[in-house]
Write an enzyme that holds these catalytic residues in place. Structure first.
Site, PDB file in Angstrom:
ATOM      1  N   SER A 129      -6.563 -13.901  31.176  1.00 18.19           N
ATOM      2  CA  SER A 129      -6.311 -15.259  31.661  1.00 18.19           C
ATOM      3  C   SER A 129      -6.128 -15.254  33.174  1.00 18.19           C
ATOM      4  O   SER A 129      -5.610 -14.301  33.742  1.00 18.19           O
ATOM      5  CB  SER A 129      -5.035 -15.801  30.990  1.00 18.19           C
ATOM      6  OG  SER A 129      -4.602 -16.975  31.654  1.00 18.19           O
ATOM      7  N   ALA A 130      -6.536 -16.327  33.801  1.00 22.47           N
ATOM      8  CA  ALA A 130      -6.342 -16.499  35.251  1.00 22.47           C
ATOM      9  C   ALA A 130      -4.866 -16.523  35.597  1.00 22.47           C
ATOM     10  O   ALA A 130      -4.497 -16.373  36.766  1.00 22.47           O
ATOM     11  CB  ALA A 130      -6.991 -17.796  35.696  1.00 22.47           C
ATOM     12  N   THR A 131      -4.034 -16.658  34.585  1.00 19.72           N
ATOM     13  CA  THR A 131      -2.593 -16.669  34.854  1.00 19.72           C
ATOM     14  C   THR A 131      -2.130 -15.332  35.417  1.00 19.72           C
ATOM     15  O   THR A 131      -1.067 -15.229  36.015  1.00 19.72           O
ATOM     16  CB  THR A 131      -1.828 -17.041  33.568  1.00 19.72           C
ATOM     17  OG1 THR A 131      -0.541 -17.510  33.907  1.00 19.72           O
ATOM     18  CG2 THR A 131      -1.740 -15.887  32.616  1.00 19.72           C
ATOM     19  N   TYR A 153       4.280 -14.617  29.281  1.00 16.42           N
ATOM     20  CA  TYR A 153       2.950 -14.748  28.653  1.00 16.42           C
ATOM     21  C   TYR A 153       1.893 -14.114  29.568  1.00 16.42           C
ATOM     22  O   TYR A 153       1.109 -13.278  29.138  1.00 16.42           O
ATOM     23  CB  TYR A 153       2.623 -16.219  28.403  1.00 16.42           C
ATOM     24  CG  TYR A 153       1.150 -16.496  28.283  1.00 16.42           C
ATOM     25  CD1 TYR A 153       0.441 -17.054  29.355  1.00 16.42           C
ATOM     26  CD2 TYR A 153       0.452 -16.173  27.129  1.00 16.42           C
ATOM     27  CE1 TYR A 153      -0.920 -17.288  29.267  1.00 16.42           C
ATOM     28  CE2 TYR A 153      -0.914 -16.411  27.035  1.00 16.42           C
ATOM     29  CZ  TYR A 153      -1.593 -16.964  28.112  1.00 16.42           C
ATOM     30  OH  TYR A 153      -2.938 -17.184  28.019  1.00 16.42           O
ATOM     31  N   LYS A 157      -0.634 -10.555  29.314  1.00 18.44           N
ATOM     32  CA  LYS A 157      -2.077 -10.468  29.558  1.00 18.44           C
ATOM     33  C   LYS A 157      -2.379  -9.331  30.543  1.00 18.44           C
ATOM     34  O   LYS A 157      -3.271  -8.517  30.333  1.00 18.44           O
ATOM     35  CB  LYS A 157      -2.607 -11.795  30.118  1.00 18.44           C
ATOM     36  CG  LYS A 157      -2.592 -12.945  29.116  1.00 18.44           C
ATOM     37  CD  LYS A 157      -3.504 -12.677  27.942  1.00 18.44           C
ATOM     38  CE  LYS A 157      -3.674 -13.901  27.050  1.00 18.44           C
ATOM     39  NZ  LYS A 157      -4.546 -13.643  25.881  1.00 18.44           N
ATOM     40  N   TYR A 181      -9.931 -16.074  31.621  1.00 19.56           N
ATOM     41  CA  TYR A 181     -10.257 -17.497  31.427  1.00 19.56           C
ATOM     42  C   TYR A 181      -9.507 -18.324  32.452  1.00 19.56           C
ATOM     43  O   TYR A 181      -8.317 -18.092  32.668  1.00 19.56           O
ATOM     44  CB  TYR A 181      -9.736 -18.016  30.104  1.00 19.56           C
ATOM     45  CG  TYR A 181     -10.131 -17.328  28.842  1.00 19.56           C
ATOM     46  CD1 TYR A 181      -9.500 -17.707  27.666  1.00 19.56           C
ATOM     47  CD2 TYR A 181     -11.094 -16.334  28.766  1.00 19.56           C
ATOM     48  CE1 TYR A 181      -9.822 -17.117  26.449  1.00 19.56           C
ATOM     49  CE2 TYR A 181     -11.414 -15.734  27.564  1.00 19.56           C
ATOM     50  CZ  TYR A 181     -10.768 -16.135  26.412  1.00 19.56           C
ATOM     51  OH  TYR A 181     -11.084 -15.553  25.208  1.00 19.56           O
ATOM     52  N   ASN A 203      -0.563 -28.142  26.964  1.00 20.46           N
ATOM     53  CA  ASN A 203      -1.625 -28.215  27.968  1.00 20.46           C
ATOM     54  C   ASN A 203      -2.096 -29.654  28.199  1.00 20.46           C
ATOM     55  O   ASN A 203      -1.953 -30.527  27.357  1.00 20.46           O
ATOM     56  CB  ASN A 203      -2.813 -27.344  27.531  1.00 20.46           C
ATOM     57  CG  ASN A 203      -2.429 -25.872  27.424  1.00 20.46           C
ATOM     58  OD1 ASN A 203      -2.769 -25.213  26.471  1.00 20.46           O
ATOM     59  ND2 ASN A 203      -1.713 -25.355  28.414  1.00 20.46           N
TER      60      ASN A 203
HETATM   61  C1  WQD Z   1      -2.873 -27.925  33.823  1.00 21.06           C
HETATM   62  C2  WQD Z   1      -2.381 -28.903  34.870  1.00 21.06           C
HETATM   63  C3  WQD Z   1       0.009 -29.077  34.978  1.00 21.06           C
HETATM   64  C4  WQD Z   1       0.491 -30.888  30.990  1.00 21.06           C
HETATM   65  C5  WQD Z   1      -1.880 -22.573  31.131  1.00 21.06           C
HETATM   66  C6  WQD Z   1      -1.807 -21.071  31.047  1.00 21.06           C
HETATM   67  C7  WQD Z   1      -3.187 -20.502  30.884  1.00 21.06           C
HETATM   68  C8  WQD Z   1      -3.812 -21.101  29.665  1.00 21.06           C
HETATM   69  C9  WQD Z   1      -3.945 -22.602  29.882  1.00 21.06           C
HETATM   70  C10 WQD Z   1      -3.456 -20.324  27.394  1.00 21.06           C
HETATM   71  C11 WQD Z   1      -1.178 -28.401  35.657  1.00 21.06           C
HETATM   72  C12 WQD Z   1      -0.603 -30.396  34.530  1.00 21.06           C
HETATM   73  C13 WQD Z   1      -0.040 -30.307  32.134  1.00 21.06           C
HETATM   74  C14 WQD Z   1       1.091 -32.174  31.072  1.00 21.06           C
HETATM   75  C15 WQD Z   1       0.597 -32.223  33.420  1.00 21.06           C
HETATM   76  N1  WQD Z   1      -3.000 -20.817  28.528  1.00 21.06           N
HETATM   77  N2  WQD Z   1       0.005 -30.975  33.317  1.00 21.06           N
HETATM   78  N3  WQD Z   1       1.122 -32.791  32.287  1.00 21.06           N
HETATM   79  O1  WQD Z   1      -0.622 -24.405  33.169  1.00 21.06           O
HETATM   80  O2  WQD Z   1      -2.935 -24.418  34.286  1.00 21.06           O
HETATM   81  O3  WQD Z   1      -2.537 -22.946  32.321  1.00 21.06           O
HETATM   82  O4  WQD Z   1      -2.599 -23.105  30.034  1.00 21.06           O
HETATM   83  O5  WQD Z   1      -4.558 -20.030  27.068  1.00 21.06           O
HETATM   84  O6  WQD Z   1      -3.104 -19.105  30.733  1.00 21.06           O
HETATM   85  O7  WQD Z   1      -1.270 -20.567  32.257  1.00 21.06           O
HETATM   86  O8  WQD Z   1      -2.640 -25.391  31.999  1.00 21.06           O
HETATM   87  O9  WQD Z   1      -3.054 -27.531  30.856  1.00 21.06           O
HETATM   88  O10 WQD Z   1      -0.663 -26.640  30.967  1.00 21.06           O
HETATM   89  O11 WQD Z   1      -1.739 -27.535  33.034  1.00 21.06           O
HETATM   90  O12 WQD Z   1       0.623 -32.818  34.520  1.00 21.06           O
HETATM   91  O13 WQD Z   1       1.591 -32.756  30.072  1.00 21.06           O
HETATM   92  O14 WQD Z   1      -1.947 -30.102  34.208  1.00 21.06           O
HETATM   93  O15 WQD Z   1       1.093 -29.292  35.875  1.00 21.06           O
HETATM   94  O16 WQD Z   1      -1.290 -28.861  36.988  1.00 21.06           O
HETATM   95  P1  WQD Z   1      -2.105 -24.307  33.057  1.00 21.06           P
HETATM   96  P2  WQD Z   1      -1.995 -26.799  31.627  1.00 21.06           P
END
Ligand code: WQD
Length: 344
Positions: A129-131, A153, A157, A181, A203
């Protein structure tokens, strides 16, 4: 010669799309899933979309008591390789339950490695993951970027990436790709498989989709004061079908590779999209209103990250093709045709 691929987590969101692409390409698949975050109905939908040799083993890779069963089942399947997707993946939950995340995610990976070793099937695509990059790099981020995950998490990874690098170093018959990803979204164009999160979606896209379909009242936009064009978080959203095709391309790359080793490859579009841009695109695709409030920033979030995806093109001959409009239209088709996910 038919590819025979083990797909751990194959009943899940990414896994079901990977299985469809593998089966559609004539491969045989053995899904290993404990259904903790997946629904058996997904397997029926996979068979509907891509009839083929799909076998299923309901086991928990992270349970030591089940390891022998899994090892013998994998050997009997006589695989050419594996895609490892099974694992816990909620960032917030990992902060409150780190031990469970380390035990589950690292344990599952180690059991699969043991099973592949015993089956002498040493081609492995790992769902990273890009995380792992954290907030340490300017975007676009390439694979040489500094790593620095900011939550357990993300650390699982990176630790698993390090484990498979050590495995490849110990035995050059291992050929491994760590696919990093960015943000997978969307659904199969048929609307028959898609993301079906347990409880409240963590997400952005599944939450937006549930607001559009009327399951949630309003979206909370986490932060409107980031140093980004419209003040909201910027991410690299990639269509899950593009992502799945990237896995097939990675398996083909490993099958053709003459040398061992582990390589990290970003799977992203190379484009950054803000939360408000995603909301606007989803409104256009669904023709539904998406009410939202600007709320405080979410702990652990970063302002902006998007990929440099050139290495995937160079090594795998793969590039993301689907647009943000495709992602929203396909996600909406899944959500509107399955308002309660697979339950409905
Ligand atoms: C995206 C953007 C939030 C929810 C994480 C993990 C990554 C992968 C995907 C598993 C951000 C904003 C989100 C909401 C919002 N995980 N947001 N309101 O955090 O980039 O990535 O999930 O496979 O490994 O790190 O994804 O979709 O949670 O957030 O404003 O209710 O949407 O702040 O800017 P994230 P996300």
């Amino acid at each position: 010669m038919t590819k025979r691929i083990v797909v751990t987590g194959g009943a899940g969101y990414i896994g079901s799309h990977v299985c469809v692409e593998l089966l559609a390409g004539g491969a045989a698949a053995l899904v290993i899933d404990n259904f903790s975050n997946a629904h058996p109905e997904a397997l029926n939908r996979i068979r509907e979309l891509a009839p083929g040799d799909l076998e299923v083993l309901e086991r928990d890779l992270a349970d030591p008591a089940q390891s022998e069963d899994i090892i013998s089942a994998v050997r009997d399947f006589n695989p050419d390789g594996a895609v490892h997707l099974a694992g816990l993946k909620a960032v917030g939950e990992s902060v409150t339950e780190p031990a469970r995340y380390y035990r589950t995610n690292l344990g599952a990976a180690l059991t699969l490695i043991e099973a592949l070793d015993a089956a002498d099937a040493k081609n492995l695509v790992f769902s990273s993951s890009a995380t792992v990059y954290g907030d340490r790099n300017e975007s676009p981020v390439d694979e040489s970027g500094l790593t620095g995950p900011t939550n357990p998490y993300g650390r699982t990874k990176l630790f698993i990436e390090d484990i498979v690098r050590d495995i490849a170093h110990s035995d050059n018959r291992w050929r491994i790709v760590n696919l990093r990803y960015f943000n997978p979204v969307g659904a199969h164009a048929s609307g028959r498989i898609g993301e079906d999160p347990n409880d409240i979606p963590n997400n952005l896209f599944p939450f937006i989709a549930q607001v559009a379909v009327g399951r949630r009242d309003k979206l909370q936009v986490f932060g409107g004061d980031y140093p980004t064009p419209d003040g909201t978080g910027v991410r690299d959203y990639i269509h899950v079908t593009d992502l799945a095709r990237g896995h097939v391309a990675a398996l083909d790359y490993l099958a053709a590779k003459k040398t061992g080793g582990a390589v990290d490859i970003n799977l992203g579009t190379g484009k950054g999209v803000s939360v408000l841009e995603a909301v606007a695109a989803f409104k256009r695709a669904s023709n539904r209103d998406i009410p939202y409030d600007i709320a405080p920033r979410r702990d652990g979030d970063i302002a902006e990250i998007y990929a440099n995806a050139d290495l995937a093109q160079k090594l795998l001959g793969w590039r993301a093709e689907k647009t943000l409009e495709d992602m929203c239209a396909d996600h909406w088709r899944w959500q509107s045709q399955n308002p309660e996910g697979y339950q409905s």
